[in-house]
Motif scaffolding. Structure first.
Motif, PDB file in Angstrom:
ATOM      1  N   GLU A  99       0.833  -1.203   0.000  1.00  0.00           N
ATOM      2  CA  GLU A  99       0.000   0.000   0.000  1.00  0.00           C
ATOM      3  C   GLU A  99       0.869   1.256   0.000  1.00  0.00           C
ATOM      4  N   ASP A 121      -0.441  -4.661   3.114  1.00  0.00           N
ATOM      5  CA  ASP A 121      -0.583  -3.344   3.724  1.00  0.00           C
ATOM      6  C   ASP A 121       0.252  -3.429   4.995  1.00  0.00           C
ATOM      7  N   ASP A 124      -1.861  -1.197   8.580  1.00  0.00           N
ATOM      8  CA  ASP A 124      -3.191  -0.695   8.278  1.00  0.00           C
ATOM      9  C   ASP A 124      -3.827  -0.069   9.514  1.00  0.00           C
ATOM     10  N   GLU A 282      -6.206  -5.528   1.137  1.00  0.00           N
ATOM     11  CA  GLU A 282      -7.111  -5.404   2.281  1.00  0.00           C
ATOM     12  C   GLU A 282      -8.299  -6.359   2.099  1.00  0.00           C
TER      13      GLU A 282
END
Ligand code: AHM
Ligand code: MG
Length: 337
Positions: A99, A121, A124, A282
């Motif tokens: 990400e 990610d 997060d 995600e």
């Protein structure tokens, strides 16, 4: 029982993934095992940094300089660097998507190139970092397609083709939850041993829950199926409304949903036309885990794992959790369409 002897037969994450490799026999090369071991090390490293962040001044903006004139790294940038370095060094990866990075990382050094692609990610829920609320790392793993040397096309594939997915939640303890496509297992980091220990074997989501988890602050933008669904669980005929729980950290909201049941949703709405959450690193991993735990994950119109990505940072609407709760949302979409 306080008189009980401590267990002398701990199941660590490493032991557990090795057992899976042995179970597969000669078909397994051990590469996925090595990769998963590399990932768990990054989780320990990140967990350690999250814990001491306040003391060593990691909280703050990337690009800031401290009194020594050294550049400070924001926790999410640091976590990204930790993961990219470790995954590259594992020798088991070909393509990395984070990400934090606009472009995919293609491993070109042939000595380090492996056959797996990791989408992740690194940290997060970053809006929660400064408040000390739970945050987490989310990851999904693909195997490169037959004959491919590792290109972006190897990760522009539906989530159902992932070979493994998981997350680590950094909370009161660090919890790593993993699926290699044969159910879901949860491990808790024993800080003294520095090992993830199997604490939640074979997680199954209850078929119906009592909790809903949406950012209802966006209600004025929500489309009718979502508005009507939320109304139905808040004003039910049986006078037993659902409880609201929304942390705003996907890892924490999904973790609770896996363990307690209920529904987590981040729909598309009049403002966020494609929803907010990212498809590759995600939605797919969380959808993969949810299905492996016996639940459902939908966009409202189709199975999340069947969505075809068009670019690595695509977004998607998502509703996931207990089977019956997700089916309820789907009924509202069917009525509307
Ligand atoms: P991030 O990747 O910028 O941290 O955003 C993702 C997070 C998820 O963890 C969480 O489910 C969602 O954003 C919360 O969004 P909102 O603050 O709009 O409710
Ligand atoms: Mg995120």
């Amino acid at each position: 029982n306080p008189d009980e002897m401590p267990s002398t037969d701990l199941i660590t994450l490493t032991r557990h993934v090795l057992a899976e490799q042995f179970r597969l026999g000669s078909t397994a090369t051990g590469d996925l095992t090595s990769l998963l071991i590399a990932i768990q090390v990054t989780s320990k490293f990140i967990a350690n940094n999250v814990r001491k962040a306040r003391l060593i001044n990691l909280i703050g903006l990337a690009g800031d300089t401290n009194v020594q004139g050294e550049e400070q790294k924001k926790l999410d940038v640091l976590s990204n660097d930790i993961m990219v370095n470790a995954l590259r060094a594992s020798g088991k990866t070909a393509v990395l998507v984070s990400e934090e990075l606009d472009d995919p990382v293609i491993i070109s050094d042939h000595r380090l190139k492996g056959k797996y692609c990791v989408v992740f990610d690194p940290l997060d829920g970053s809006s929660n970092i400064d408040a000390g609320v739970n945050i987490g790392t989310i990851f999904g793993i693909y195997k490169v397609r037959d004959g491919s040397t590792g290109t972006v096309e190897d990760v522009l594939r539906p989530g159902r083709e992932m070979v493994a997915a998981g997350y680590t939640m950094y909370g009161s303890s660090a919890n790593l939850v993993l699926s290699t496509g044969h159910g879901v297992n949860g491990y808790t980091l024993d800080n003294a041993l520095g090992e993830f220990i199997l604490t939640h074997p074979d997680i199954k989501i209850p078929s119906r829950g009592k909790i809903y988890s949406f950012n209802e602050g966006n209600s004025c933008f929500f489309y009718p199926p979502v508005v009507n669904y939320l109304h139905s669980i808040k004003f039910p005929a049986n006078n037993k409304p659902y409880s609201a729980r929304y942390i705003g950290s996907m890892v924490a909201d999904v973790h609770r949903t896996l363990l307690y049941g209920g529904i987590f949703g981040y729909p598309d709405d009049k403002k966020s036309k494609k929803g907010k959450l990212r498809l590759l690193y995600e939605a797919y991993p969380m959808a993969f885990l949810t299905e492996q735990a016996g639940g459902l994950a939908t966009t409202g119109r189709m199975r999340v794992l069947d969505v075809e990505p068009t670019s690595i940072h695509d977004r998607t609407p998502i509703f996931l959790g207990s089977k019956e709760d997700v089916q309820d949302v789907l009924k509202f979409y069917e009525e509307y369409d």
